[in-house]
Design an enzyme around this catalytic site. Structure first.
Site, PDB file in Angstrom:
ATOM      1  N   TRP A 102       0.782  -1.230  -0.038  1.00 36.28           N
ATOM      2  CA  TRP A 102       0.012   0.119   0.003  1.00 36.28           C
ATOM      3  C   TRP A 102       0.821   1.242   0.026  1.00 36.28           C
ATOM      4  CZ3 TRP A 102      -4.298  -0.443  -2.179  1.00 36.28           C
ATOM      5  CH2 TRP A 102      -5.061  -1.698  -1.884  1.00 36.28           C
ATOM      6  N   ASP A 172      -1.932   6.837   6.140  1.00 40.85           N
ATOM      7  CA  ASP A 172      -3.089   6.084   5.639  1.00 40.85           C
ATOM      8  C   ASP A 172      -3.209   4.842   6.665  1.00 40.85           C
ATOM      9  OD1 ASP A 172      -4.402   4.167   4.355  1.00 40.85           O
ATOM     10  OD2 ASP A 172      -2.969   3.576   2.933  1.00 40.85           O
ATOM     11  N   LYS A 196     -13.062  -1.408   6.517  1.00 40.57           N
ATOM     12  CA  LYS A 196     -12.358  -2.164   7.513  1.00 40.57           C
ATOM     13  C   LYS A 196     -13.013  -2.124   8.908  1.00 40.57           C
ATOM     14  CE  LYS A 196      -8.602  -1.914   4.194  1.00 40.57           C
ATOM     15  NZ  LYS A 196      -8.855  -2.968   3.265  1.00 40.57           N
TER      16      LYS A 196
END
Ligand code: PMP
Length: 360
Positions: A102, A172, A196
């Protein structure tokens, strides 16, 4: 009704109580005769839902007043471009730490909009640790430093954050937000895709220090401009209303659990059980240096790859779903976010132990 234990990395399992409340309110939200999905986002009813969600989030995370909370769209991936567009000029220095898949995506996108430097990376050791902050090659003129506190695919997490002075730290936090208390004031900005620990996909949370707003690059699309979103109370256009509502229900559920200190204690216990089991086994393994193991995403391998399909089939048959690792890395991964009950982790360990006994 039987509910399986869903270990998917995202969209992920949601608290049963939240789903039940959403079901009960589906056709008729609080006597208004319509569902939240069917409400105008400008209606008094929806605005009250939206404001309550923001207030509950601020309370849960202790978000200071000088931070804006934006309910945006486009997933965390949109933020990979929005962050440099809003916080840096095209020739400005921006520093990124590479700790996994990511981070790398954020880096690839960020390069298109600013003078980006990768100031530290653990790629060469397969992303099994977070580079020590003393080794980061930070530039004093950087507009911000970007980190990924929890790498969802690798199962790698920061154990601490460096003090980088006045340069804003941008995080993030997609896969670990709300899993433990965080000192928001140490960050210039925090962002997260919702699917999530927050709610359904479609919503992206941005928490940003107000003083960083208003300097977006001239070419920034209005939909990615934080100042535009902020001025319009996150309703520049039609927001993802139902996701916003469900996120609000999740925030209320978290408050009922006792807030982020209480959920952290549960998360610690769940993760310790699972890693403890993996570590005592010769059959299962996790490659991450213990200090940097994620409490949300637990990747593991079997001693023999050829048993993977059988492991997954047996798990599915027992209602233990989505344990396959990310397609890019293979192996297994158990995502054990806030809404995964401890009983789900217990059931997984019991299954893993039985499988090992039979096949190991
Ligand atoms: N960052 C992290 C850490 C993630 O886990 C994900 C999604 N799994 C993303 C970014 C991308 O999020 P989205 O799909 O919401 O764009």
């Amino acid at each position: 009704m039987t509910r399986a234990y869903n270990f998917c990395a995202g969209p992920a399992t949601l608290p049963v109580e939240v789903l039940e409340q959403a079901r009960d309110e589906m056709l008729d939200w609080q006597g208004r005769g319509l569902s939240v999905m069917e409400m105008s986002h400008r209606s008094e009813a929806f605005v009250s839902i939206a404001e309550q969600a923001e207030q509950d989030l601020r309370e849960l995370m202790g978000i200071p007043d000088d931070y804006a909370v934006l309910f945006m769209q486009g997933g965390a991936s949109s933020q990979f471009s929005a962050v440099p567009l809003n916080l840096a000029g095209p020739n400005d220095a921006v520093d990124y730490v590479n700790t996994g898949v990511w981070s790398k995506k954020a880096i690839a996108e960020g390069k298109r909009f600013a003078d980006l430097s990768v100031v530290a990376s653990s790629e060469e050791d397969g992303y099994t640790h977070v580079p020590d902050p003393s080794t980061w090659q930070l530039r004093s003129n950087a507009r911000y430093v970007h980190v990924t506190p929890n790498e969802t695919i690798g199962g790698l997490a920061y154990s601490r954050f460096p003090d980088i002075g006045s340069v804003p730290l941008v995080a993030d936090w997609s896969s670990a937000i709300l899993s433990e208390p965080v000192d928001v004031s140490r960050f210039g900005m925090i962002y997260a895709g919702a699917q999530k620990n927050i709610g359904p996909a479609g919503l992206t949370l941005v928490i940003v220090r107000r003083e960083l707003l208003g300097n977006a690059q001239a070419s920034t699309p209005a939909m990615l401009d934080y100042q535009v979103a902020h001025k319009a109370d996150s309703m520049y256009n039609t927001p993802p209303t139902y996701s916003w509502y469900l996120a609000g229900l999740v925030f209320q559920w978290l408050k009922r659990q006792g807030g982020l200190d209480a959920i952290k204690a549960i998360n610690d216990r769940k993760a310790q059980k699972l890693y403890g089991f993996i570590d005592q086994s010769d059959f299962y393994a996790n490659p991450i240096q213990p200090e940097f193991r994620s409490r949300m995403n637990v990747p593991f391998t079997l001693a023999d790859d050829r048993l993977n399909d059988e492991f997954l089939k047996g798990a599915t048959a027992r209602g233990l779903l989505n344990l396959n690792g990310h397609r890019s890395v293979g192996g297994m991964r158990a995502s054990i976010y806030n809404a995964m009950p401890e009983a789900g982790v217990d059931a997984l360990i019991e299954y893993m132990a039985g499988f090992e006994k039979e096949k190991g």
